[in-house]
Design a protein around this motif. Structure first.
Motif, PDB file in Angstrom:
ATOM      1  N   ASP A  13      22.383  41.937  33.177  1.00  0.00           N
ATOM      2  CA  ASP A  13      21.776  41.567  34.327  1.00  0.00           C
ATOM      3  C   ASP A  13      22.502  40.690  35.514  1.00  0.00           C
ATOM      4  O   ASP A  13      22.633  40.889  36.537  1.00  0.00           O
ATOM      5  N   TYR A  14      22.953  39.518  34.589  1.00  0.00           N
ATOM      6  CA  TYR A  14      23.539  38.441  35.453  1.00  0.00           C
ATOM      7  C   TYR A  14      24.835  38.801  35.907  1.00  0.00           C
ATOM      8  O   TYR A  14      25.307  38.754  37.052  1.00  0.00           O
ATOM      9  N   VAL A  15      25.735  39.717  34.956  1.00  0.00           N
ATOM     10  CA  VAL A  15      27.128  40.120  35.208  1.00  0.00           C
ATOM     11  C   VAL A  15      26.902  41.143  36.427  1.00  0.00           C
ATOM     12  O   VAL A  15      27.747  41.396  37.423  1.00  0.00           O
ATOM     13  N   GLU A  16      25.784  42.093  36.245  1.00  0.00           N
ATOM     14  CA  GLU A  16      25.611  42.950  37.602  1.00  0.00           C
ATOM     15  C   GLU A  16      25.335  42.434  38.884  1.00  0.00           C
ATOM     16  O   GLU A  16      25.503  42.778  40.123  1.00  0.00           O
ATOM     17  N   ILE A  17      24.556  41.297  38.887  1.00  0.00           N
ATOM     18  CA  ILE A  17      24.290  40.646  39.975  1.00  0.00           C
ATOM     19  C   ILE A  17      25.498  40.260  40.601  1.00  0.00           C
ATOM     20  O   ILE A  17      25.950  40.421  41.807  1.00  0.00           O
ATOM     21  N   LEU A  18      26.564  39.678  39.967  1.00  0.00           N
ATOM     22  CA  LEU A  18      27.602  39.135  40.392  1.00  0.00           C
ATOM     23  C   LEU A  18      28.563  40.297  40.721  1.00  0.00           C
ATOM     24  O   LEU A  18      29.250  40.395  41.973  1.00  0.00           O
ATOM     25  N   ARG A  19      28.685  41.345  40.259  1.00  0.00           N
ATOM     26  CA  ARG A  19      29.182  42.503  40.626  1.00  0.00           C
ATOM     27  C   ARG A  19      28.778  43.214  42.163  1.00  0.00           C
ATOM     28  O   ARG A  19      29.392  43.610  43.028  1.00  0.00           O
ATOM     29  N   THR A  20      27.472  43.303  42.072  1.00  0.00           N
ATOM     30  CA  THR A  20      26.964  43.678  43.395  1.00  0.00           C
ATOM     31  C   THR A  20      27.231  42.621  44.526  1.00  0.00           C
ATOM     32  O   THR A  20      27.404  43.176  45.600  1.00  0.00           O
ATOM     33  N   PHE A  21      27.136  41.309  44.289  1.00  0.00           N
ATOM     34  CA  PHE A  21      27.345  40.430  45.490  1.00  0.00           C
ATOM     35  C   PHE A  21      28.709  40.465  45.752  1.00  0.00           C
ATOM     36  O   PHE A  21      29.197  40.448  47.008  1.00  0.00           O
ATOM     37  N   GLU A  22      29.955  40.865  44.903  1.00  0.00           N
ATOM     38  CA  GLU A  22      30.941  40.997  45.085  1.00  0.00           C
ATOM     39  C   GLU A  22      31.271  42.196  45.981  1.00  0.00           C
ATOM     40  O   GLU A  22      32.322  42.344  47.050  1.00  0.00           O
ATOM     41  N   ARG A  23      30.871  43.288  45.670  1.00  0.00           N
ATOM     42  CA  ARG A  23      30.879  44.528  46.532  1.00  0.00           C
ATOM     43  C   ARG A  23      30.094  44.163  47.805  1.00  0.00           C
ATOM     44  O   ARG A  23      30.823  44.646  48.882  1.00  0.00           O
TER      45      ARG A  23
END
Length: 582
Positions: free
Chosen positions: A290-300
């Motif tokens: 979930d932490y990685v997904e937060i970073l990916r979502t923020f990047e997008r």
């Protein structure tokens, strides 16, 4: 740029590795048609790009060093998987670690990188694993088109920020050599220089500004600013186009930690303020996926935000984060957590999403944008830069619309040029640089370089506390003998030589310390402005009296990194000398 220019590489291919703070990649071209650059496409996390995340996953090995497991998007996905299975304690996961080389005075052989959970590992191992993966992937990619290609057919170029010091460059060179890249087959490319070279070759249709001409058609004698905005740093310099179509550095590179990572850091700070100071740490420990997904979502979301965006932005947030925040604050409702935070006026919660105003989201960029703009303003106040009318924006972060608008709004009288694929300008330009390394004809010294000497003591010049007795002769210790002054413009073939003699008859090694200073005219090597860059160690031939040997050391300052050659005057034998980090 003259289309008749031939590649100066003696290899079949030139390949560049752009090792970035947040993303890394490679590109290559054949020497016979060197302008046709080829790169790899990476895919993961809903993104497709020419670069992969600079993320490394290692598996711990009992009784030995950890072993390579994955890199890039695969490393992100695999670490999320092992975390979900509660097996992550068997692994080390590193990301965004390149910034440890930003402060050159802190670069040491014993330096360590910290993984996402706080565990440490020798930095050399971390960097070496990454470079090896990219190098091996590159060779496999070349072999898809040109079967039978091996290391001996490739000249490698490794990109480094121009604001990095010599120690950081030495560190990167040694890491590359550890994975089998031969010293003579590796050159360093300074990132803004690579981008500037690339833009000399652009066709007009590759520029976003319809009124902009190609950099190649900028008239001889024109100076322009290169703003290289990457994942970790803003790297800014000024170039001049010369009559022979080479580029001349007018001002040494400067900048700071104002890359895309600093925006990410502000967002993570916001989540910590929202949920509590330990929430993000707990999320990494319990729900890394979930932490990685937060970073990916923020990047997008970060890539898509524009200055014109009105209303609200909806940001998908995992349930695990919500539950940890509620537990941290002892509340049943996450909306109550938000109302307790300093962000209640701009943020609210809908099931599975954070809702925030567009202006609030743009606020994550403010400190970074202000830092870049202020630095450029300061540069334009310098005498050498006041008449510069062009700003060339390159690097992945320069593709951000908010950054582009900030530069254009704050410098309306300047002509801002943004290549169509500004994020690839450095990577492609590094390939070009490998083919035409003399494209940069002059550089400006960022420091004063010199050595420690022991001249005869002169009470009219030297300080009393520096007086020493050497075999009955009064000498002054720690005197800084300069080779190159800070701000001095030097050609790419510029060198200085000095004869050295050993102090003791039985010496087998001649050692010399290299010092740098932020002042133009330092007096002593222990002045506040000075620091020791490293040591040169020259092996001496076996003789009865080493003090009779004369060793000429030649320092080459005009290249992208310091190079030293030692020559025995008597035998005329020469050897390249590696500067040893402390």
């Amino acid at each position: 740029m003259d289309q008749s220019i031939k590649s100066k590489s003696k290899k079949l291919f030139v390949a560049a590795i752009d090792f970035g703070t947040t993303y890394s990649g490679y590109a290559f071209s054949v020497s016979q048609s060197w302008r046709k650059v080829m790169a790899c496409h990476w895919q993961g996390g809903g993104l497709i790009s020419h670069k992969a995340p600079t993320a490394l996953l290692l598996k711990k090995a009992e009784g030995s060093d950890p072993v390579f497991e994955a890199f890039g998007y695969t490393a992100e996905d695999r670490y999320a998987t092992v975390t979900a299975k509660k097996e992550h304690k068997d692994y080390l996961y590193f990301q965004r670690f390149k910034m440890i080389l930003h402060e050159d005075c802190e670069v040491k052989k014993s330096m360590e990188c910290t993984d996402i959970t706080g565990e440490k590992l020798e930095a050399t191992q971390v960097f070496t694993h990454c470079i090896k993966y990219l190098k091996d992937h590159l060779i496999d990619k070349i072999n898809e088109k040109f079967a039978g290609t091996s290391d001996k057919d490739i000249e490698y170029v490794l990109t480094v920020p121009a604001i990095w010091g010599d120690k950081a460059k030495m560190f990167m060179r040694k890491a590359a050599m550890k994975v089998g890249i031969e010293k003579d087959h590796l050159i360093m490319a300074l990132e803004p220089e690579a981008a500037s070279i690339y833009c000399q070759h652009l066709q007009i249709e590759n520029l976003r500004d319809p009124n902009a001409s190609v950099m190649g058609s900028v008239s001889t004698g024109t100076t322009y600013m290169v703003a290289d905005l990457g994942g970790g740093t803003a790297d800014i310099t000024v170039h001049k186009k010369c009559i022979d179509n080479t580029l001349e550095e007018i001002m040494p590179a400067s900048g700071g930690p104002w890359g895309g990572k600093s925006v990410d850091d502000k967002f993570i700070d916001f989540l910590s303020e929202l949920g509590g100071k330990d929430v993000m740490k707990l999320l990494k420990e319990t729900n890394m996926e979930d932490y990685v997904e937060i970073l990916r979502t923020f990047e997008r979301t970060k890539r898509s935000i524009t200055i014109e965006k009105k209303g609200s932005i909806f940001f998908r947030i995992p349930l695990s984060f919500v539950e940890l925040c509620k537990k941290e604050h002892g509340m049943e409702d996450f909306s109550q957590v938000i109302l307790k935070s300093p962000h209640k006026a701009n943020v609210s919660y809908l099931p599975g999403k954070l809702k925030m105003t567009a202006d609030f989201f743009r606020g994550f960029f403010k400190k970074t944008t202000d830092g870049i703009v202020k630095h450029i303003e300061d540069l334009f106040n310098e005498e050498a830069v006041r008449d510069v009318n062009h700003i060339l924006m390159v690097g992945g972060f320069s593709e951000c619309k908010l950054i582009q608008k900030a530069i254009k709004d704050n410098f309306p009288e300047k002509r801002v040029i943004i290549p169509e694929e500004s994020g690839l300008a450095i990577l492609y330009g590094a390939v070009y640089f490998g083919h035409v390394p003399d494209a940069i004809s002059r550089r400006v010294a960022r420091f004063t370089y010199g050595i420690q000497t022991w001249p005869k003591f002169d009470p009219r010049v030297h300080r009393e506390e520096k007086l020493v007795d050497m075999k009955g002769e009064k000498r002054c210790k720690d005197v800084f003998f300069s080779f190159v002054q800070k701000g001095e413009q030097i050609s790419n073939s510029f060198s200085k030589s000095q004869i050295f003699r050993s102090l003791h008859t039985e010496d087998a090694i001649l050692e010399c310390g290299i010092f740098i200073s932020t002042e133009k005219n330092p007096e002593y090597v222990d002045d506040a402005s000075c620091r020791r860059l490293g040591s040169l160690r020259v092996s001496l031939p076996k003789v009865s009296d080493a003090t009779q040997l004369e060793i000429e050391e030649t320092f080459y300052f005009g290249e992208t990194e310091l190079r030293v050659v030692a020559r025995d005057v008597m035998s005329d034998l020469s050897q390249d000398i590696v500067v040893e980090l402390l």
